[in-house]
Design a protein around this motif. Structure first.
Motif, PDB file in Angstrom:
ATOM      1  N   SER A   1      64.954  27.124  85.053  1.00  0.00           N
ATOM      2  CA  SER A   1      65.118  27.493  86.461  1.00  0.00           C
ATOM      3  C   SER A   1      66.484  28.106  86.726  1.00  0.00           C
ATOM      4  O   SER A   1      66.738  28.584  87.827  1.00  0.00           O
ATOM      5  N   GLU A   2      67.344  28.062  85.699  1.00  0.00           N
ATOM      6  CA  GLU A   2      68.725  28.538  85.870  1.00  0.00           C
ATOM      7  C   GLU A   2      69.364  27.904  87.096  1.00  0.00           C
ATOM      8  O   GLU A   2      69.983  28.571  87.915  1.00  0.00           O
ATOM      9  N   SER A   3      69.167  26.609  87.211  1.00  0.00           N
ATOM     10  CA  SER A   3      69.721  25.871  88.354  1.00  0.00           C
ATOM     11  C   SER A   3      70.493  24.667  87.834  1.00  0.00           C
ATOM     12  O   SER A   3      70.278  24.220  86.705  1.00  0.00           O
ATOM     13  N   ILE A   4      71.341  24.164  88.682  1.00  0.00           N
ATOM     14  CA  ILE A   4      71.926  22.853  88.406  1.00  0.00           C
ATOM     15  C   ILE A   4      70.826  21.831  88.670  1.00  0.00           C
ATOM     16  O   ILE A   4      70.173  21.872  89.721  1.00  0.00           O
ATOM     17  N   VAL A   5      70.589  20.969  87.718  1.00  0.00           N
ATOM     18  CA  VAL A   5      69.611  19.903  87.935  1.00  0.00           C
ATOM     19  C   VAL A   5      70.376  18.596  88.084  1.00  0.00           C
ATOM     20  O   VAL A   5      71.193  18.251  87.230  1.00  0.00           O
ATOM     21  N   VAL A   6      70.151  17.926  89.199  1.00  0.00           N
ATOM     22  CA  VAL A   6      70.786  16.621  89.398  1.00  0.00           C
ATOM     23  C   VAL A   6      69.683  15.573  89.340  1.00  0.00           C
ATOM     24  O   VAL A   6      68.838  15.487  90.224  1.00  0.00           O
ATOM     25  N   SER A   7      69.694  14.837  88.243  1.00  0.00           N
ATOM     26  CA  SER A   7      68.707  13.772  88.066  1.00  0.00           C
ATOM     27  C   SER A   7      69.290  12.510  88.686  1.00  0.00           C
ATOM     28  O   SER A   7      70.369  12.071  88.284  1.00  0.00           O
ATOM     29  N   VAL A   8      68.597  11.959  89.680  1.00  0.00           N
ATOM     30  CA  VAL A   8      69.190  10.820  90.394  1.00  0.00           C
ATOM     31  C   VAL A   8      68.413   9.544  90.130  1.00  0.00           C
ATOM     32  O   VAL A   8      67.195   9.539  90.049  1.00  0.00           O
ATOM     33  N   ASP A   9      69.167   8.495  89.973  1.00  0.00           N
ATOM     34  CA  ASP A   9      68.547   7.181  89.852  1.00  0.00           C
ATOM     35  C   ASP A   9      68.170   6.688  91.246  1.00  0.00           C
ATOM     36  O   ASP A   9      68.743   7.123  92.241  1.00  0.00           O
TER      37      ASP A   9
ATOM     38  N   GLY B   1      64.821   9.105  69.014  1.00  0.00           N
ATOM     39  CA  GLY B   1      64.268   9.946  67.954  1.00  0.00           C
ATOM     40  C   GLY B   1      63.380  11.072  68.457  1.00  0.00           C
ATOM     41  O   GLY B   1      62.904  11.876  67.671  1.00  0.00           O
ATOM     42  N   ARG B   2      63.165  11.131  69.767  1.00  0.00           N
ATOM     43  CA  ARG B   2      62.344  12.253  70.253  1.00  0.00           C
ATOM     44  C   ARG B   2      63.212  13.512  70.305  1.00  0.00           C
ATOM     45  O   ARG B   2      64.455  13.432  70.332  1.00  0.00           O
ATOM     46  N   PRO B   3      62.610  14.688  70.350  1.00  0.00           N
ATOM     47  CA  PRO B   3      63.412  15.915  70.422  1.00  0.00           C
ATOM     48  C   PRO B   3      64.275  15.914  71.682  1.00  0.00           C
ATOM     49  O   PRO B   3      63.820  15.467  72.744  1.00  0.00           O
ATOM     50  N   PRO B   4      65.496  16.403  71.569  1.00  0.00           N
ATOM     51  CA  PRO B   4      66.437  16.248  72.685  1.00  0.00           C
ATOM     52  C   PRO B   4      66.218  17.214  73.835  1.00  0.00           C
ATOM     53  O   PRO B   4      66.804  17.040  74.905  1.00  0.00           O
ATOM     54  N   GLY B   5      65.406  18.251  73.636  1.00  0.00           N
ATOM     55  CA  GLY B   5      65.292  19.277  74.679  1.00  0.00           C
ATOM     56  C   GLY B   5      66.335  20.347  74.463  1.00  0.00           C
ATOM     57  O   GLY B   5      67.229  20.196  73.615  1.00  0.00           O
ATOM     58  N   PRO B   6      66.255  21.428  75.226  1.00  0.00           N
ATOM     59  CA  PRO B   6      67.163  22.547  74.985  1.00  0.00           C
ATOM     60  C   PRO B   6      68.607  22.216  75.354  1.00  0.00           C
ATOM     61  O   PRO B   6      68.860  21.309  76.143  1.00  0.00           O
ATOM     62  N   GLU B   7      69.507  22.983  74.775  1.00  0.00           N
ATOM     63  CA  GLU B   7      70.917  22.781  75.096  1.00  0.00           C
ATOM     64  C   GLU B   7      71.228  23.384  76.455  1.00  0.00           C
ATOM     65  O   GLU B   7      70.724  24.447  76.794  1.00  0.00           O
ATOM     66  N   VAL B   8      72.035  22.676  77.210  1.00  0.00           N
ATOM     67  CA  VAL B   8      72.515  23.233  78.467  1.00  0.00           C
ATOM     68  C   VAL B   8      74.031  23.326  78.363  1.00  0.00           C
ATOM     69  O   VAL B   8      74.641  22.757  77.455  1.00  0.00           O
ATOM     70  N   SER B   9      74.629  24.026  79.309  1.00  0.00           N
ATOM     71  CA  SER B   9      76.058  24.283  79.200  1.00  0.00           C
ATOM     72  C   SER B   9      76.867  23.002  79.333  1.00  0.00           C
ATOM     73  O   SER B   9      77.839  22.782  78.622  1.00  0.00           O
ATOM     74  N   ASP B  10      76.445  22.146  80.261  1.00  0.00           N
ATOM     75  CA  ASP B  10      77.280  20.985  80.552  1.00  0.00           C
ATOM     76  C   ASP B  10      76.411  19.864  81.124  1.00  0.00           C
ATOM     77  O   ASP B  10      75.509  20.122  81.930  1.00  0.00           O
TER      78      ASP B  10
ATOM     79  N   TYR C   1      73.885   9.352  88.865  1.00  0.00           N
ATOM     80  CA  TYR C   1      73.193  10.637  88.703  1.00  0.00           C
ATOM     81  C   TYR C   1      73.696  11.327  87.443  1.00  0.00           C
ATOM     82  O   TYR C   1      74.761  10.997  86.916  1.00  0.00           O
ATOM     83  N   ARG C   2      72.901  12.277  86.962  1.00  0.00           N
ATOM     84  CA  ARG C   2      73.325  13.099  85.826  1.00  0.00           C
ATOM     85  C   ARG C   2      73.112  14.554  86.208  1.00  0.00           C
ATOM     86  O   ARG C   2      72.039  14.932  86.685  1.00  0.00           O
ATOM     87  N   CYS C   3      74.155  15.333  85.984  1.00  0.00           N
ATOM     88  CA  CYS C   3      74.138  16.722  86.440  1.00  0.00           C
ATOM     89  C   CYS C   3      74.094  17.665  85.228  1.00  0.00           C
ATOM     90  O   CYS C   3      74.939  17.568  84.339  1.00  0.00           O
ATOM     91  N   TYR C   4      73.099  18.524  85.196  1.00  0.00           N
ATOM     92  CA  TYR C   4      72.939  19.491  84.097  1.00  0.00           C
ATOM     93  C   TYR C   4      73.263  20.875  84.634  1.00  0.00           C
ATOM     94  O   TYR C   4      72.692  21.293  85.648  1.00  0.00           O
ATOM     95  N   ARG C   5      74.176  21.570  83.941  1.00  0.00           N
ATOM     96  CA  ARG C   5      74.550  22.899  84.427  1.00  0.00           C
ATOM     97  C   ARG C   5      74.115  23.981  83.443  1.00  0.00           C
ATOM     98  O   ARG C   5      74.284  23.824  82.230  1.00  0.00           O
ATOM     99  N   PRO C   6      73.584  25.107  83.966  1.00  0.00           N
ATOM    100  CA  PRO C   6      73.215  26.207  83.070  1.00  0.00           C
ATOM    101  C   PRO C   6      74.448  26.982  82.618  1.00  0.00           C
ATOM    102  O   PRO C   6      75.529  26.817  83.183  1.00  0.00           O
ATOM    103  N   ALA C   7      74.249  27.834  81.631  1.00  0.00           N
ATOM    104  CA  ALA C   7      75.389  28.541  81.042  1.00  0.00           C
ATOM    105  C   ALA C   7      75.882  29.678  81.925  1.00  0.00           C
ATOM    106  O   ALA C   7      77.053  30.035  81.887  1.00  0.00           O
ATOM    107  N   SER C   8      74.997  30.221  82.750  1.00  0.00           N
ATOM    108  CA  SER C   8      75.378  31.410  83.524  1.00  0.00           C
ATOM    109  C   SER C   8      76.405  31.039  84.601  1.00  0.00           C
ATOM    110  O   SER C   8      76.507  29.876  85.000  1.00  0.00           O
ATOM    111  N   PRO C   9      77.162  32.049  85.076  1.00  0.00           N
ATOM    112  CA  PRO C   9      78.169  31.747  86.093  1.00  0.00           C
ATOM    113  C   PRO C   9      77.528  31.320  87.419  1.00  0.00           C
ATOM    114  O   PRO C   9      76.475  31.849  87.795  1.00  0.00           O
ATOM    115  N   GLY C  10      78.155  30.370  88.110  1.00  0.00           N
ATOM    116  CA  GLY C  10      77.621  29.850  89.365  1.00  0.00           C
ATOM    117  C   GLY C  10      78.170  30.616  90.554  1.00  0.00           C
ATOM    118  O   GLY C  10      78.770  31.677  90.366  1.00  0.00           O
ATOM    119  N   PRO C  11      78.050  30.124  91.764  1.00  0.00           N
ATOM    120  CA  PRO C  11      77.354  28.878  92.079  1.00  0.00           C
ATOM    121  C   PRO C  11      75.840  29.004  91.878  1.00  0.00           C
ATOM    122  O   PRO C  11      75.262  30.067  92.099  1.00  0.00           O
TER     123      PRO C  11
END
Ligand code: FAD
Ligand code: NAP
Length: 875
Positions: A655-663, A590-599, A614-624
Motif C-alpha cells: 500500500s506504500e503506507s505507514i502501517v500502525v499495528s495497534v494492540d 520459524g514462519r516466513p518473516p514477510g517482506p522487508e520494510v524500511s523501518d 503499537y508497531r509502526c512499519y514505514r515504507p522505503a519511499s519518501p514521506g509523508p
C-alpha cells in the motif's frame, strides 16, 4: 467378435492406442479382467518412446529401479537392470520381455495408425478408424498414445532443401548412424540433444551445436545400480512401490519442509553440492520446499548451476552461452547428462547461440545463420515434441453430437483428472493433460491411471452401465484447479513444452498437474469413494449423475492444512486461554518473516484505559505517507503485534503506507467493548499524532483481520458517528460482523479449516455476554444505518465459517450506498490472506488489498457530508 460388456455387435470392449509402457499394461490389465481388448500401434513393434528414440546416448533419467513396472512381482524379481540409468536398448528389451511374458503381441495391430474415432451416441460405442481403412467398434476408446510421441515439425525454413543426411532424435534409424569423419550439426539442446551431443562428438570430425535456449543439466553419474537403492528395493519391493505411489513425483522421497533462506548460505550450498553429486534428477529441486515457487529461492539454484557450468567449460564466452538465464531452474525439464558441458571443451565442437545469431535458412549444403554460413554432411534435429495434447488431437476425434475434440481444446485442453473430457463418453487419456504425467516418474502415473480405468470399467460392468462421462461442472472445476496449482509455482513463467510454448500457435497453458503424484492419487481415489463424484453414467443399469467438484481448496492451503493436521494439536477451544496464546505465539516461530520494510519501530499510545503498544512499519519511499491503522486477528482473545507481523509488512509494502499495528485489550481479562473502544481511541490518537509518525492525517485508513476486522468495521461506524477522525477507507479481511453462528458458512465450514465454528463460539464466550453480542459495537452488521461509512474492501474466504458474515456486511453496506468491493477468495480459508509467503495463492488477494488501500489513500479523505448518523444502538 462380440464384446463381453454390452449391447450390439462390438468388435472389442476396449481399443487402446499405443504399445508403450501404457498400452502394454492397459492391454494386460484389461484382458486380465475379461475385457476384450486390442491395441493399435503405428510402430512395427512394442516400446513406444523406447521404440522411436534410438539416438546415441538415449537412456532414462529416472533410475531404472523406479522407472519400471510394479504390477508383476515375478517380473520385478527376475529382471535385473544392468545400469542405474538403463539405455534405450535395454528398456526396449524390457518392454519386449513384458510383451512376450504376458503374450501381448498377438493382441496388437502393429504398423497401423488410428486416424479417427467417432462416438455413436445411440448405441454407446466408438468407431475407431485406422490408416488401413478398417474400422473397429468398441465400447471404450483409450488413448495410451504417449505425451512425447508426436515429433514437433521442424519449423525452420529450408529443411527440405538439404542434400546431406537429416536425422531426428525421435525417429532414429534402427540400424544406427555412423558419423565418423562427418561434419555434423545438432539443432536443439533439450534432454535429447544433451544426451546425444557428447556421443555424436566422439564420432564426428566436426560438430556444431545450434542452441536456442540453454538448459540446466548436471551429471547423471551413471554406473551400476547403486547398492543402497537396490538394497532398499530388495528389502521389501511392495513397500518400496507403495512409497513411490504415495510420493510427490513417483520416486520414494521425503519432501523438504525447509525454505531456502531459513538456512545459512554455507548449509544451502552443502545441500546443493550433495544433490548435484547424487546424480538424481529430482534431488536438486527438492532440497528446499520453496524452490519451485519463490523466485529468490530458485535463483540460488540457478546461480549454483551456472557456477558449475563455468567450472567445467574452459572458454568463458562458451560457458556464458551455455548458462541458462531466461528461466528458473526446473521450469523447463532439467537434464541429466554424461559429459555434456565437457564436450564443449573439445576443439572440434562449436556452439552457435541462436539468440544472437538466428538461423536464416537451411541450405542445400548446410545452415545459414544471420552472420555465418556452415557446411554440413548431416543435420540432427533434437527439436522435441508437440507434447501431451499433440498425439491426441492428431486423431480426428468426435464425441457426442458429432462435436470434434480439437476445437474444444483450442484454448487449451479441458479434462477431468486428465483422464476424460466432457462430451466424449468412454474416452480415456492415459497420463493425459491435467494429470501429473510428465512431471512424474511416468511408469507410476501410467499404472495409476490404468488401474483407475480398470476399476471404473469393472464398476460399470457390475452396474450394467454402458457410458461414463465427466460433467461439465467437474471438468471446469478441475481445469480451474490445475491452473490454480500451476499459478502458485514458477512453471508458467517459462517458455517450455509444459506450457505448449515450443509449438508455434499452441495455446499457452500449463499442461500437466503440478499437485503431485500422491495428492493426485488421493484425489482419484476420493472421486471413486464419493460415488464417482463428477461423473455421469448411463446404460441398462440406469442413468445416474453425481455432479460436483473435487479439490476445491487451493493447493498450498491443502498442504498447510495437512501439515497442521499432522501436528495433532488439541482444539484451541479446549485449552486454557494462556495455553492457546502460547500455542499461537509458538506457531509464529520459524514462519516466513514477510517482506522487508524500511523501518519498524515500537511505541505506545493512549488507549481508553491506559497505554497500548503499537508497531509502526514505514515504507522505503519518501514521506509523508498515508497511514493504515491495523487491528490483528485472534478472536479478541489471542494475538498481538507479533502475530500479524508478516501481514503488516506486506500491507506496508503493497500500500506504500505507514502501517500502525495497534494492540487492544484482550478478553476474557477485558471483555466487550474494551477492544473496540481501544481501537477507536487508537485511531484518534494516530490521527492526532500523524505528523510525529511521519504520516499524513488526512489520508488514514483502517484494516483488520478476523476479530481485527470486526474492530475496524466498528471503528468506522464510531468515527462516522463521532464526526471523525476522517477515515478514507476500510479493509475488512474475513471480519466478524455478526454474532449469529447459524449462517450457512458456519455450518458448511464448521470444522477442518483452522478456524472452526466451535472456536468462534469460544471466542464469543470469552469476549461478550450474550446480551451484548447484538450490540452493533459487537455485531456491526446490526447497526441500524450503514450509510456514510468509508469506502470498503471486504475480503472473504470460501472455506471460512466467517465467509457469510463478511458477505452480508459487504451487501448491507452496498445497500446503504457505501462504495464497497467484496473480494471472495476461491479455495481459501480464514488464515490464508495473512499467511504471507506461505499461502502464495492468496497473493492476488493481498495485491487487491494493497491496491484498494492505495486507491482509498490516493487523495485526502472528504469530510463526512454533514450527516451525523446516530445508529449505533442495537437494532
Ligand atoms: P509412448 O511410449 O510414447 O507410447 C505411445 C505409443 O503410441 C507410441 O508408440 C506411438 O507410436 C503410439 N501412437 C501414438 N498415436 C498413435 C496413433 N494415432 N495410432 C497408432 N499409434 C499411435 N519418462 C520418465 O518418467 N522417465 C524417463 O527417464 C523418461 N525418459 C524419456 C526419454 C525420452 C527420450 C523420451 C522421449 C521420453 C522419456 N520419458 C521419460 C517420457 C516417456 O515418454 C514415458 O516415460 C513413457 O515411456 C510413455 O509411455 P506411453 O506408453 O504413455 O507413451
Ligand atoms: P525439448 O526438450 O523440447 O528440446 C528441444 C530443443 O530444440 C530445445 O532446445 C528447443 O529450444 C530446440 N528447438 C526447438 N525448435 C527449434 C527451432 N526451430 N530452432 C532452434 N531450436 C529449436 O525436446 P527433447 O530434448 O526431445 O526432450 C523432450 C522431453 O522428453 C524432455 O523434456 C524429457 O521429458 C523427455 N526426454 C527425456 C530424456 C531422458 O533423459 N530420459 C531424454 C530425452 C527426452 P527452445 O528450448 O528454445 O524451445
Amino acid at each position: 467378435m462380440r464384446a463381453a460388456n454390452g449391447r450390439g455387435d462390438l468388435d472389442f470392449d476396449v481399443v487402446v492406442v499405443g504399445a508403450g509402457f501404457a498400452g502394454l499394461y492397459a492391454l494386460h490389465r484389461l484382458r486380465g479382467l475379461g475385457f476384450s481388448t486390442t491395441v493399435i500401434e503405428s510402430a512395427d513393434d512394442v516400446g513406444g518412446t523406447w521404440y522411436w528414440n534410438r539416438y546415441p546416448g538415449a537412456r532414462c533419467d529416472i533410475e531404472s529401479i523406479d522407472y519400471s513396472y510394479s504390477f508383476d512381482p515375478e517380473l520385478q524379481a527376475e529382471w535385473q537392470w544392468s545400469e542405474r540409468y538403463a539405455t534405450q536398448p535395454e528398456i526396449l528389451r524390457y518392454l519386449g520381455h513384458v510383451a512376450d511374458k504376458h503374450e501381448l503381441r498377438r493382441h496388437i495391430r502393429f504398423s497401423t495408425r488410428v486416424v479417427a474415432a467417432t462416438w455413436d451416441d445411440d448405441a454407446s460405442f466408438w468407431r475407431v478408424r485406422t490408416d488401413r481403412a478398417d474400422e473397429l467398434r468398441c465400447r471404450f476408446y483409450v488413448m495410451a498414445s504417449g505425451c512425447l510421441s508426436l515429433p514437433k515439425t521442424p519449423d525452420i525454413e529450408g529443411v527440405g532443401r538439404f542434400r546431406g543426411a537429416i536425422y531426428h532424435t525421435n525417429r532414429w534409424p534402427h540400424e544406427g548412424v555412423d558419423f565418423s569423419g562427418k561434419r555434423v550439426a545438432v539443432i536443439g539442446t533439450g534432454s535429447s540433444g544433451i544426451q546425444s551431443i557428447p556421443l555424436i562428438a566422439r564420432q564426428a570430425a566436426a560438430l556444431t551445436v545450434f542452441q536456442r535456449t540453454p538448459n540446466f543439466s548436471r551429471p547423471a553419474y551413471n554406473g551400476p545400480v547403486p547398492a543402497t537403492k537396490k538394497a532398499a528395493f530388495d528389502a521389501d519391493p511392495a513397500a518400496y512401490r507403495h512409497a513411490a505411489r504415495w510420493s510427490r513425483a513417483g520416486v520414494p522421497a521425503e519432501p523438504s519442509l525447509v525454505r531456502v533462506f531459513q538456512v545459512s548460505e554455507e548449509e544451502r550450498l552443502a545441500k546443493y553440492e550433495a544433490a548435484y553429486a547424487s546424480g538424481d534428477l529430482l534431488a536438486l529441486s527438492s532440497t528446499f520446499a520453496d524452490i519451485g515457487a519463490d523466485p529468490r529461492a530458485n535463483q540460488t539454484v540457478c546461480d549454483f548451476m551456472r557456477a558449475k557450468i563455468r567450472s567445467i567449460v574452459r572458454d568463458p564466452a562458451t560457458a556464458e552461452t551455455l548458462s541458462p538465464k531466461d528461466h528458473f531452474y526446473g521450469t523447463k525439464r532439467p537434464c541429466l547428462d554424461t559429459d555434456y558441458f565437457e564436450t564443449f571443451n573439445l576443439p572440434h565442437v562449436g556452439l552457435v547461440d541462436l539468440r544472437k545469431d538466428p538461423i536464416r535458412t537451411i541450405t542445400e549444403t548446410g545452415i545459414e545463420t544471420a552472420s555465418r554460413s556452415f557446411a554440413f554432411d548431416a543435420i540432427v534435429f533434437a527439436t522435441g515434441f508437440d507434447a501431451m495434447t499433440g498425439p491426441i488431437v492428431a486423431v480426428d476425434i468426435e464425441g457426442r453430437n458429432g462435436s470434434p475434440l480439437a476445437p474444444k481444446w483450442a484454448e487449451g485442453p479441458r479434462t477431468y483428472l486428465g483422464l476424460m473430457t466432457h462430451g466424449f463418453p468412454n474416452f480415456f487419456t492415459i497420463t493425459g493433460p491435467g494429470s501429473p504425467s510428465v512431471l512424474s516418474n511416468m511408469v507410476v502415473s501410467i499404472e495409476q491411471h490404468i488401474d483407475w480405468l480398470a476399476a471404473c470399467l469393472v464398476h460399470m460392468r457390475a452396474e450394467r452401465l454402458d457410458a461414463v462421462e465427466p460433467t461439465a461442472t467437474a471438468e471446469a472445476g478441475w481445469v480451474q484447479h490445475v491452473n490454480d496449482c500451476a499459478d502458485v509455482t514458477l512453471f508458467p513463467s517459462a517458455n517450455s513444452w509444459y506450457m505448449g510454448a515450443n509449438v508455434p500457435g499452441k495455446p499457452r497453458v500449463f499442461l500437466p498437474y503440478v499437485g503431485g503424484v500422491d495428492r493426485y492419487r488421493k484425489t482419484c481415489d476420493e472421486v471413486v469413494s464419493r460415488g464417482y463424484l463428477g461423473f455421469a453414467f448411463d446404460g441398462p443399469g440406469g442413468a445416474r449423475c453425481n455432479d460436483g467438484v473435487v479439490n476445491r481448496l487451493q493447493l498450498d492451503v491443502s498442504i498447510v492444512l495437512e501439515l497442521i493436521a499432522g501436528l495433532g494439536l488439541p482444539p484451541m477451544e479446549t485449552m486454557a486461554v494462556a495455553d492457546a496464546r502460547a500455542l499461537l505465539a509458538g506457531m509464529a516461530i520459524g514462519r516466513p518473516p514477510g517482506p522487508e520494510v524500511s523501518d519498524v519501530a515500537d511505541g505506545v499510545l493512549d488507549g481508553t484505559a491506559g497505554l497500548l503498544a503499537y508497531r509502526c512499519y514505514r515504507p522505503a519511499s519518501p514521506g509523508p505517507h498515508p497511514i493504515v491503522v491495523y487491528f490483528h486477528g485472534g478472536g479478541w482473545v489471542l494475538g498481538g503485534l507479533d502475530s500479524d507481523d508478516p501481514f503488516c509488512r506486506d500491507l506496508c509494502v503493497r500500500s506504500e503506507s505507514i502501517v500502525v499495528s495497534v494492540d487492544y485489550r484482550h478478553a476474557p481479562e477485558a471483555r466487550f467493548p474494551a477492544a473496540v473502544d481501544d481501537g477507536f481511541a487508537a485511531v484518534r490518537w494516530i490521527a492526532a499524532n500523524a505528523d510525529a509518525l511521519g504520516g499524513d492525517a488526512s489520508r488514514l485508513a483502517v484494516c483488520g483481520w478476523s476479530a481485527g476486522g470486526n474492530i475496524a468495521a466498528v471503528v468506522c461506524q464510531m468515527a462516522r458517528d463521532a464526526g471523525g477522525p476522517r477515515i478514507a477507507g476500510q479493509v475488512l479481511v474475513n471480519p466478524v460482523t455478526d454474532c449469529d453462528l447459524g449462517r450457512e458458512s458456519y455450518v458448511a465450514n464448521s470444522d477442518g479449516y483452522i478456524l472452526t465454528t466451535a472456536l468462534m463460539r469460544w471466542f464469543w464466550d470469552q469476549y461478550a455476554d450474550p446480551a451484548d453480542r447484538t450490540d452493533p459495537k459487537a455485531s456491526p452488521l446490526r447497526a441500524r444505518d450503514l450509510s456514510g461509512l468509508p469506502p470498503a474492501l471486504v475480503v472473504t474466504a470460501e472455506f471460512d465459517p466467517l465467509r457469510d458474515d463478511g458477505a452480508a456486511y459487504a451487501a448491507a453496506m452496498a445497500a446503504a450506498g457505501v462504495d464497497v468491493c467484496h473480494l471472495a477468495c476461491r479455495g481459501q480459508i480464514h488464515t490464508s490472506v495473512t499467511a504471507v509467503d506461505m499461502i502464495l495463492s492468496a497473493g492476488g488477494a493481498r495485491e487487491e488489498i494493497g491496491a484498494a488501500l492505495r486507491r482509498f489513500l490516493a487523495a485526502p479523505a472528504p469530510a463526512y457530508g454533514g450527516e451525523v448518523v446516530a445508529a449505533m444502538r442495537a437494532s
